[in-house]
Design an enzyme around this catalytic site. Structure first.
Site, PDB file in Angstrom:
ATOM      1  N   ARG A 183     -46.195  28.874 -17.378  1.00 14.95           N
ATOM      2  CA  ARG A 183     -46.544  29.834 -18.096  1.00 14.95           C
ATOM      3  C   ARG A 183     -46.478  31.430 -17.565  1.00 14.95           C
ATOM      4  O   ARG A 183     -47.322  32.106 -17.849  1.00 14.95           O
ATOM      5  CB  ARG A 183     -47.722  29.852 -19.089  1.00 14.95           C
ATOM      6  CG  ARG A 183     -47.445  28.710 -20.102  1.00 14.95           C
ATOM      7  CD  ARG A 183     -46.321  28.904 -21.249  1.00 14.95           C
ATOM      8  NE  ARG A 183     -46.090  27.778 -21.811  1.00 14.95           N
ATOM      9  CZ  ARG A 183     -45.613  26.548 -21.748  1.00 14.95           C
ATOM     10  NH1 ARG A 183     -45.000  26.373 -20.769  1.00 14.95           N
ATOM     11  NH2 ARG A 183     -45.655  25.527 -22.675  1.00 14.95           N
ATOM     12  N   SER A 232     -49.174  29.609 -29.688  1.00 11.04           N
ATOM     13  CA  SER A 232     -50.302  29.189 -28.918  1.00 11.04           C
ATOM     14  C   SER A 232     -51.160  30.375 -28.420  1.00 11.04           C
ATOM     15  O   SER A 232     -50.568  31.013 -27.879  1.00 11.04           O
ATOM     16  CB  SER A 232     -49.771  28.300 -27.627  1.00 11.04           C
ATOM     17  OG  SER A 232     -49.307  27.188 -28.292  1.00 11.04           O
ATOM     18  N   GLU A 302     -52.741  32.905 -23.688  1.00 12.11           N
ATOM     19  CA  GLU A 302     -51.183  32.948 -23.297  1.00 12.11           C
ATOM     20  C   GLU A 302     -50.618  34.069 -24.210  1.00 12.11           C
ATOM     21  O   GLU A 302     -49.495  34.525 -24.110  1.00 12.11           O
ATOM     22  CB  GLU A 302     -50.573  31.633 -24.130  1.00 12.11           C
ATOM     23  CG  GLU A 302     -49.287  31.388 -24.171  1.00 12.11           C
ATOM     24  CD  GLU A 302     -48.645  30.120 -24.303  1.00 12.11           C
ATOM     25  OE1 GLU A 302     -47.531  29.789 -24.921  1.00 12.11           O
ATOM     26  OE2 GLU A 302     -49.407  29.048 -23.962  1.00 12.11           O
TER      27      GLU A 302
END
Length: 324
Positions: A183, A232, A302
């Site tokens: 990520r 998320s 995130e």
């Protein structure tokens, strides 16, 4: 940020900027763009007509004017005080093309929705893109954060990326030069990605379609996809899942104001109606603290949080340890 700020900035910049072919709007409400449907305005919102228009605009923009790039607003929390300077949002018209190149390669603009990239790959019989069917974002965001799902990440598909920097210079960057990790990309933060070339592998369209159907069925079963959410909320910690840690800390369904951790999937944060960005960010930090207290694990956001707090809100501080 007052209503006059955007108009003031626009008047200051007009003599300095080239005649743009895109759209330039003062005091643009970000709550109409973000999937949370919250957040204050951007002083100026610029939607360039194409890569050349973007490059010319940035080359002429004074260095003291901040530039913020946003995509479709799916994984984004804009604070209630709004965003200073210029917000760049790439339009589907100028950056939404898809081209099949042969050799199992696809060129896609940064504004192409991930789901559309998956569909184009299926139609061309190119495997390795089915996971994008379940990612609620665009190619630009996927490039920046190495988006992934179902065991596949963006870094596995990227051949090269096109970008424009803060000074208006164009760049072509190889997949290796993007410096991908979980990520994360180590590409310079001032780069605005305008498109990329991806490579997959030959696959039967029926097989790809089946994989995409499985992705969709899974999302509809376990994720609150029809709610006002940003996807998320936290990255998965090493050797665990964020939702498991949130659940174990007793935060499933936790509510602050109009913000709630989804009872269906507790790593999804929801605007249940009337939430402010302050509610949402405070909820997120409360969850982080409770998880830290319970398991010693520090969850990392995130969701990208940008902008300023409203004048009448206390700034939301990152967790400091045990929740008192």
């Amino acid at each position: 940020m007052s209503r006059s700020d955007g108009e003031t900035l626009l008047e200051r910049l007009r003599p300095l900027l080239p005649e743009t072919r895109g759209r330039l709007k003062a005091n643009a409400p970000m709550s109409e763009i973000t999937w949370f449907r919250t957040g204050g305005p951007a002083e100026l919102l610029f939607q360039p007509a194409d890569e050349d228009d973007l490059a010319a605009f940035l080359a002429a923009l004074p260095d003291d004017v901040p530039v913020t790039v946003i995509g479709v607003g799916s994984n984004l929390l804009v604070r209630d005080g709004g965003i200073r300077g210029v917000v760049v949002r790439l339009s589907a018209k100028g950056f939404g093309s898809i081209e099949v190149l042969g050799d199992n390669r696809i060129r896609a603009g940064a504004a192409v929705p991930d789901k559309r990239l998956a569909a184009a790959a299926r139609e061309a019989g190119i495997g390795g893109f089915h996971h994008y069917h379940g990612i609620p974002g665009s190619v630009g965001g996927a490039l920046r954060m190495n988006a992934g799902a179902n065991g596949v990440e963006t870094r596995e598909r990227v051949v090269e990326v096109r970008a424009v920097d803060r000074q208006g210079r164009k760049h072509v960057i190889t997949g290796e030069e993007m410096g991908y990790a979980y990520r994360h990309s180590s590409a310079a933060p001032d780069l605005i990605f305008t498109g990329a070339t991806f490579e997959g592998y030959a696959e039967d369209r029926a097989v790809i379609g089946k994989l995409m159907d499985e992705v969709q069925a899974h999302r509809e079963t376990v994720q609150p996809i029809r709610e006002k959410t940003g996807g998320s909320t936290f990255k998965n910690p090493p050797d665990s899942s964020a939702w498991k840690q949130i659940d174990a800390a007793g935060c499933r369904g936790l509510t602050i104001g109009g913000a709630q951790m989804s009872p269906l999937h507790c790593n999804f944060m929801l605007n249940t109606g009337g939430a402010t960005s302050h509610d949402l960010e405070l909820l997120g930090e409360t969850v982080r603290t409770r998880v830290l207290d319970h398991s010693g694990i520090r969850l990392d956001w995130e969701i990208k949080r940008i902008g300023e707090f409203a004048e009448d809100d206390e700034p939301v501080q990152p967790f400091l340890g045990r929740l008192l």
